[in-house]
Design a protein around this motif. Structure first.
Motif, mmCIF file in Angstrom:
data_model
loop_
_atom_site.group_PDB
_atom_site.id
_atom_site.type_symbol
_atom_site.label_atom_id
_atom_site.label_comp_id
_atom_site.label_asym_id
_atom_site.label_seq_id
_atom_site.Cartn_x
_atom_site.Cartn_y
_atom_site.Cartn_z
ATOM 1 N N ALA A 86 32.575 -33.253 -63.238
ATOM 2 C CA ALA A 86 33.537 -32.146 -63.253
ATOM 3 C C ALA A 86 33.578 -31.492 -64.634
ATOM 4 N N GLN A 87 33.515 -32.304 -65.676
ATOM 5 C CA GLN A 87 33.489 -31.788 -67.048
ATOM 6 C C GLN A 87 32.215 -30.969 -67.264
ATOM 7 N N ASP A 88 31.107 -31.481 -66.782
ATOM 8 C CA ASP A 88 29.828 -30.791 -66.926
ATOM 9 C C ASP A 88 29.863 -29.415 -66.264
ATOM 10 N N ARG A 89 30.463 -29.330 -65.089
ATOM 11 C CA ARG A 89 30.525 -28.057 -64.357
ATOM 12 C C ARG A 89 31.704 -27.207 -64.785
ATOM 13 N N GLN A 90 32.505 -27.702 -65.725
ATOM 14 C CA GLN A 90 33.670 -26.978 -66.242
ATOM 15 C C GLN A 90 34.524 -26.431 -65.102
ATOM 16 N N ILE A 91 34.839 -27.313 -64.166
ATOM 17 C CA ILE A 91 35.577 -26.859 -62.994
ATOM 18 C C ILE A 91 36.988 -26.414 -63.362
ATOM 19 N N ALA A 92 37.475 -25.442 -62.609
ATOM 20 C CA ALA A 92 38.836 -24.940 -62.795
ATOM 21 C C ALA A 92 39.716 -25.605 -61.749
ATOM 22 N N LEU A 93 40.711 -26.310 -62.207
ATOM 23 C CA LEU A 93 41.608 -27.006 -61.280
ATOM 24 C C LEU A 93 42.826 -26.144 -60.973
ATOM 25 N N PRO A 94 43.382 -26.301 -59.787
ATOM 26 C CA PRO A 94 44.568 -25.505 -59.425
ATOM 27 C C PRO A 94 45.770 -25.839 -60.307
ATOM 28 N N ARG A 95 46.609 -24.829 -60.500
ATOM 29 C CA ARG A 95 47.867 -24.985 -61.248
ATOM 30 C C ARG A 95 47.657 -25.615 -62.622
ATOM 31 N N ASN A 96 46.539 -25.259 -63.271
ATOM 32 C CA ASN A 96 46.254 -25.755 -64.626
ATOM 33 C C ASN A 96 46.352 -27.273 -64.731
ATOM 34 N N ALA A 97 45.953 -27.955 -63.685
ATOM 35 C CA ALA A 97 45.993 -29.418 -63.689
ATOM 36 C C ALA A 97 45.060 -29.971 -64.754
ATOM 37 N N VAL A 98 45.398 -31.128 -65.262
ATOM 38 C CA VAL A 98 44.574 -31.808 -66.260
ATOM 39 C C VAL A 98 43.531 -32.625 -65.509
ATOM 40 N N LEU A 99 42.267 -32.552 -65.946
ATOM 41 C CA LEU A 99 41.178 -33.233 -65.245
ATOM 42 C C LEU A 99 41.455 -34.724 -65.065
ATOM 43 N N ASP A 100 41.985 -35.381 -66.095
ATOM 44 C CA ASP A 100 42.227 -36.817 -66.005
ATOM 45 C C ASP A 100 43.274 -37.186 -64.954
ATOM 46 N N LEU A 101 44.094 -36.212 -64.552
ATOM 47 C CA LEU A 101 45.139 -36.478 -63.574
ATOM 48 C C LEU A 101 44.848 -35.867 -62.202
ATOM 49 N N ALA A 102 43.763 -35.119 -62.106
ATOM 50 C CA ALA A 102 43.426 -34.447 -60.846
ATOM 51 C C ALA A 102 43.019 -35.464 -59.791
ATOM 52 N N THR A 103 43.293 -35.132 -58.533
ATOM 53 C CA THR A 103 42.883 -36.010 -57.431
ATOM 54 C C THR A 103 41.398 -35.819 -57.162
#
Length: 193
Positions: A86-103
């Motif tokens: 996910a970090q490599d693809r620089q994904i955009a998470l909904p509602r500005n979620a933090v990657l470490d906490l994303a489902t």
């Protein structure tokens, strides 16, 4: 004789002490799993050091025939690799979620969109290689995600030794695919050249 008496005393003490302890039998086909810090190989160990403890624990659980616990640790190990992807693809998470906490579901949804985006890049050999890499990683991920992750995280299933061994094979392959190009510290360009 004094030697025979001493030997009997030592034997008695040893038997008494051993009687206070429990020993775990490890089946011969599971010996390789015991305390193995390199269960998935050097490439994975170097690329995803954060997963090392869970990979080692998965091996110990397999050796002890604690198969569901092994699958649990394998899913935790896979998550480190999934988050690196996910970090490599620089994904955009909904509602500005933090990657470490994303489902996982949020991450997977965005990774699928990133995989689709690759198909829209200029048609080059590099693009084909890039798509093959990401598509291969996502296909391997999906092979174990639905079978193991959802069930083990929601106490739905118990796993036998063959199923746990299958989980090892799929998680190992997923992490090996990723480790060939990315790591917790290394990403690839958005568009490969």
């Amino acid at each position: 004789s004094a030697h025979a008496i001493a030997a009997r005393h030592i034997r008695h003490c040893l038997v008494a002490e051993l009687g206070k302890r429990k020993f775990l039998y490890v089946a011969e086909d599971r010996n390789e799993y015991v305390d193995n810090d390199n269960l998935f190989g050097d490439t994975v160990r170097v690329a995803f050091p954060s997963a090392g403890q869970d990979i080692r624990q998965a091996g110990n659980c397999l050796a002890a025939e604690c198969n569901t616990a092994a699958v649990f640790h394998l899913m935790r190990a896979a998550e480190y690799a999934l988050r690196a992807l996910a970090q490599d693809r620089q994904i955009a998470l909904p509602r500005n979620a933090v990657l470490d906490l994303a489902t996982w579901e949020d991450i997977i949804r965005q990774l699928e969109l990133a995989e689709l985006a690759i198909q829209g890049y200029p048609k080059t050999l590099a693009r084909e290689r890039q798509f093959e890499f990401y598509h291969g990683a996502m296909m391997e991920f999906k092979r174990f995600k639905n079978v193991f992750r959802n069930s083990v995280m929601h106490t739905r299933d118990e796993y036998d030794r063959d199923q746990a061994h299958s989980a090892v094979a799929h998680v190992r392959e997923f992490m090996r695919i990723l480790a060939a190009e990315i790591s917790e510290e290394k990403t690839t360009p958005t568009i490969w050249v």
